[in-house]
Design an enzyme around this catalytic site. Structure first.
Site, PDB file in Angstrom:
ATOM      1  N   ARG A 116       0.848  -1.210   0.000  1.00 47.30           N
ATOM      2  CA  ARG A 116       0.000   0.000   0.000  1.00 47.30           C
ATOM      3  C   ARG A 116       0.878   1.253   0.000  1.00 47.30           C
ATOM      4  O   ARG A 116       0.482   2.317  -0.457  1.00 47.30           O
ATOM      5  CB  ARG A 116      -0.970  -0.008   1.188  1.00 47.30           C
ATOM      6  CG  ARG A 116      -1.745   1.294   1.349  1.00 47.30           C
ATOM      7  CD  ARG A 116      -3.026   1.129   2.171  1.00 47.30           C
ATOM      8  NE  ARG A 116      -2.794   0.468   3.449  1.00 47.30           N
ATOM      9  CZ  ARG A 116      -2.257   1.063   4.527  1.00 47.30           C
ATOM     10  NH1 ARG A 116      -1.872   2.323   4.499  1.00 47.30           N
ATOM     11  NH2 ARG A 116      -2.085   0.382   5.652  1.00 47.30           N
ATOM     12  N   LYS A 154      -8.038   3.951 -19.724  1.00 43.88           N
ATOM     13  CA  LYS A 154      -8.409   4.253 -21.108  1.00 43.88           C
ATOM     14  C   LYS A 154      -7.209   4.047 -22.047  1.00 43.88           C
ATOM     15  O   LYS A 154      -6.729   2.944 -22.182  1.00 43.88           O
ATOM     16  CB  LYS A 154      -8.968   5.672 -21.179  1.00 43.88           C
ATOM     17  CG  LYS A 154      -9.964   6.012 -20.065  1.00 43.88           C
ATOM     18  CD  LYS A 154     -11.270   5.230 -20.141  1.00 43.88           C
ATOM     19  CE  LYS A 154     -12.101   5.330 -18.864  1.00 43.88           C
ATOM     20  NZ  LYS A 154     -12.409   6.669 -18.414  1.00 43.88           N
TER      21      LYS A 154
HETATM   22  C1  LIG Z   1     -12.845   7.263 -17.202  1.00 45.22           C
HETATM   23  C2  LIG Z   1     -12.462   8.633 -16.861  1.00 45.22           C
HETATM   24  C3  LIG Z   1     -12.204   9.016 -15.528  1.00 45.22           C
HETATM   25  C4  LIG Z   1     -12.365   8.051 -14.369  1.00 45.22           C
HETATM   26  O1  LIG Z   1     -11.436   7.039 -14.411  1.00 45.22           O
HETATM   27  P1  LIG Z   1     -11.630   5.548 -13.810  1.00 45.22           P
HETATM   28  O2  LIG Z   1     -10.390   4.850 -14.182  1.00 45.22           O
HETATM   29  O3  LIG Z   1     -12.872   4.988 -14.418  1.00 45.22           O
HETATM   30  O4  LIG Z   1     -11.804   5.712 -12.333  1.00 45.22           O
HETATM   31  C5  LIG Z   1     -11.800  10.309 -15.303  1.00 45.22           C
HETATM   32  N1  LIG Z   1     -11.673  11.198 -16.307  1.00 45.22           N
HETATM   33  C6  LIG Z   1     -11.933  10.878 -17.590  1.00 45.22           C
HETATM   34  C7  LIG Z   1     -11.767  11.896 -18.651  1.00 45.22           C
HETATM   35  C8  LIG Z   1     -12.337   9.588 -17.909  1.00 45.22           C
HETATM   36  O5  LIG Z   1     -12.610   9.280 -19.179  1.00 45.22           O
END
Ligand SMILES: *Cc1c(COP(=O)(O)O)cnc(C)c1O
Length: 400
Positions: free
Chosen positions: A58, A215
């Protein structure tokens, strides 16, 4: 690409284990919750930070730290000085850490309306009850921002997402950073849509950059993680790292490894995402059943020139509207065969989302419309497949 190439070498300088040996070519996964001490003296020195070393996952772990370092070096490439990164369990954990680590009760954050839905909800449901206010204004309206900052000394941060979701409006980061400095405001950019390859906010004067690495950075839809990056080393190491350890939003070694593996093809992927998206956008513009197309690579997008000046490419995100509104949109979505209907973005596969019934479902329809999100708007995260397959599927689903 830069003076300090960021090659496949995976082992972090923060990892004392490999400094003497010859490391493996691939990043090892340290599936361990804790690390051993040779002696009580060594344990104490590591705990006190006098000797580098690992304690408990952690707190940090060689696999996680290697990936944090890699993203930090990407965001900081070409810049003088060290860039530091903290890897978190999700993009939301990175935003939570940023907010809880940098803001105090009584502070306000100036931001835009078209933010990721989770970010808006986090501000409203978590930060606001703690006494941290969110002020929404168009961040391109410099006169309006000046008025707000002159009147309200509680504003300590400007938080932006550029390009924004889903209609891809951009904020001039260099201008915003210079402006914020006049008022002693911290600037934060969610760089998820652009990736460090297409946009480097730190080089434009921005203080903190964060990502949902879930992403494009991972790129394959295999894991959830986030990252917070900055050159403010003292804030990162003395304030944010201890808070991350307490909040417990550290990434897992396995997720970090998946992210690292995905990043090996980031440059190739981003190039192809941009190429394919340009062709998809041009096909949509030429289709008479399509009413509007939002893509930064199209000369008539209102931020085309700005994007060209601060980004290295227009990216892989497109949104568009079919004539016939919601009904036409639903029919289109149900006819897709090759592209996938799913609420994420940035994968190698072409992913399609319907904001009104998915990502922006919780937002009042009138507020949605005011920000260009009509009920028929469709968002495409254009993948890296053979573009003919993508074009063919979209065209058959639009119908002739
Ligand atoms: C998906 C997303 C988030 C959140 O991220 P997670 O990995 O789902 O917690 C924040 N900002 C943008 C622009 C995103 O597309």
């Amino acid at each position: 690409m830069s003076e300090q190439p960021i090659g496949p070498a995976s082992i972090s300088a923060r990892d004392p284990q490999w400094s003497a040996g010859n490391p493996p070519h691939q990043l090892p996964i340290y599936a361990a919750s804790s690390f051993t001490f040779e002696s009580i003296e060594q344990g104490m020195a590591i705990f006190d930070g006098e000797t580098p070393g690992n304690i408990y996952s952690r707190f940090g772990n060689p696999t996680i730290d290697a990936v944090a370092d890699k993203i930090a070096r990407l965001e900081g490439r070409g810049l003088p000085g060290e860039t530091y990164g903290l890897l978190t369990s999700s993009g939301m954990a990175a935003i939570s850490l940023m907010g809880l680590g940098l803001l105090s009760p009584g502070d306000s954050v100036l931001t835009q309306a078209d933010l990721y839905g989770g970010t808006v909800a986090l501000f409203r449901d978590v930060f606001q009850p703690l006494g941290i206010k969110m002020i929404i204004h168009d961040l391109r309206d410099e006169d309006g921002l000046t008025r707000l900052l002159e009147e309200d000394s509680s504003i300590k941060m400007i938080y932006t997402e550029t390009p924004s979701n889903p209609i891809l409006r951009c904020v001039d980061l260099e201008k915003l950073a210079a402006f914020a400095k006049m008022y002693d405001c911290i600037t934060v950019v969610d760089n998820t849509f652009a990736t460090p390859l297409l946009q480097q906010p730190l080089a434009l004067g921005i203080d903190f950059v964060l990502h949902s690495t879930t992403k494009y950075l991972n790129g394959h839809g295999t894991g959830t993680a986030g990252v917070l990056v900055s050159q403010h080393l003292e804030l990162m190491k003395e304030r944010l790292l201890p808070k991350l350890r307490l909040l417990g939003g550290t990434a897992s070694p396995w997720e970090a490894w998946l992210l690292h593996n995905g990043m090996k093809t980031l440059a190739l992927r981003m190039e192809r995402h941009c190429q394919n998206a340009q062709m998809v956008a041009e096909m949509l513009v030429a289709n008479d059943k399509v009413e509007v197309v939002h893509y930064l690579g199209l000369p008539d997008h209102p931020d085309h020139e700005l994007a060209k000046s601060q980004m290295q490419g227009p990216g892989g995100m497109i949104s568009f509207e079919l004539t016939g509104g919601l009904e036409a949109g639903k029919d289109f979505l149900n006819r897709l065969k090759f592209c996938t209907l799913t609420p994420t973005l940035g994968d190698v596969d072409t992913l399609i989302l319907h904001p009104a019934t998915m990502s922006h479902r919780a937002i009042d329809p009138e507020v949605r419309r005011a920000h260009g999100i009509s009920d028929g708007l469709i968002r495409i995260s254009v993948g890296i497949e053979d573009v003919a397959d993508i074009l063919h599927d979209l065209e058959q689903a639009i119908g002739g």
